[in-house]
Scaffold this motif. Structure first.
Motif, short mmCIF file in Angstrom:
data_model
loop_
_atom_site.label_atom_id
_atom_site.label_comp_id
_atom_site.label_asym_id
_atom_site.label_seq_id
_atom_site.Cartn_x
_atom_site.Cartn_y
_atom_site.Cartn_z
N MET A 1 0.85 -1.18 0.00
CA MET A 1 0.00 0.00 0.00
C MET A 1 0.89 1.24 0.00
SD MET A 1 -3.08 0.74 2.67
CE MET A 1 -4.46 1.68 2.11
N SER A 5 -1.61 6.50 0.88
CA SER A 5 -2.83 5.76 1.20
C SER A 5 -2.83 5.37 2.67
CB SER A 5 -2.96 4.50 0.34
OG SER A 5 -3.13 4.84 -1.01
N LYS A 6 -1.66 4.97 3.18
CA LYS A 6 -1.55 4.62 4.60
C LYS A 6 -1.81 5.85 5.47
CE LYS A 6 1.44 0.61 4.53
NZ LYS A 6 2.70 0.01 4.94
N PRO A 60 -12.94 1.09 2.25
CA PRO A 60 -12.12 0.55 1.15
C PRO A 60 -10.61 0.69 1.40
CG PRO A 60 -13.44 2.44 0.40
CD PRO A 60 -13.83 2.17 1.81
N LEU A 61 -10.21 1.76 2.08
CA LEU A 61 -8.78 1.92 2.41
C LEU A 61 -8.33 0.85 3.38
CD1 LEU A 61 -8.50 5.80 2.92
CD2 LEU A 61 -7.40 4.45 1.13
N GLU A 63 -9.74 -2.08 3.87
CA GLU A 63 -9.78 -3.38 3.19
C GLU A 63 -8.55 -3.56 2.30
OE1 GLU A 63 -14.58 -4.19 2.94
OE2 GLU A 63 -13.64 -3.05 1.34
N GLN A 64 -8.19 -2.51 1.57
CA GLN A 64 -7.01 -2.57 0.71
C GLN A 64 -5.76 -2.84 1.57
OE1 GLN A 64 -6.19 1.12 -1.32
NE2 GLN A 64 -4.38 0.33 -2.33
N TRP A 65 -5.67 -2.17 2.69
CA TRP A 65 -4.54 -2.34 3.61
C TRP A 65 -4.45 -3.78 4.10
CZ3 TRP A 65 -4.95 -2.65 9.22
CH2 TRP A 65 -3.70 -2.62 9.87
N VAL A 67 -5.66 -6.51 2.66
CA VAL A 67 -5.35 -7.41 1.55
C VAL A 67 -3.88 -7.27 1.13
CG1 VAL A 67 -5.82 -7.86 -0.90
CG2 VAL A 67 -7.71 -7.54 0.69
N GLU A 68 -3.41 -6.03 0.99
CA GLU A 68 -2.05 -5.82 0.46
C GLU A 68 -0.95 -6.00 1.51
OE1 GLU A 68 -1.79 -2.11 -1.65
OE2 GLU A 68 -3.47 -2.63 -2.96
#
Length: 123
Positions: A1, A5-6, A60-61, A63-65, A67-68
């Motif tokens: 990420m 974004s973090k 969504p942020l 969730e992305q965090w 997953v990645e």
């Protein structure tokens, strides 16, 4: 990420923690002053809308965090549940018949996840 974004996730998580704490304060105020119920359009809806807008950008942020970055002890289901609990608690805070033990446990559960995310992002 990405770092930005973090940073955005951290800021939104922090904002949600403050809103979660605000929901608890609202709940305590409503309990103390139960003879003066809050107005739906002036009190409840604006607060619930503010929480929903922030939570909808956060989810969504987060969730992305998950997953990645695959942080230990964090799962998509927790993000989903925390998002849902935020939306529920933002409305329950204004209801005089809300059960205190259950409400406080929900607030603590939300705070536990949000604090954990902030701590991991700080590492």
């Amino acid at each position: 990420m990405h770092a930005e974004s973090k940073e955005s996730l951290y800021e939104r998580t922090d904002k949600l923690r403050k809103l979660n704490n605000e929901a608890l304060n609202v709940y305590c105020g409503i309990k103390e002053n139960s003879d003066n119920p809050p107005d739906f359009y002036e009190d409840v809806k604006p607060f619930a809308d503010k929480v929903k807008a922030c939570a909808d950008k956060w989810k969504p942020l987060a969730e992305q965090w998950v997953v990645e970055d695959r942080p230990p002890y964090f799962y998509l289901k927790q993000i989903e549940d925390t998002h849902e609990n935020l939306l529920i608690s933002s409305v329950l805070a204004f209801q005089t018949d809300t059960k205190e033990k259950r409400f406080r446990e929900m607030i603590q559960s939300i705070d536990y996840i949000l604090s954990g995310i902030k701590n991991v992002l700080n590492e």
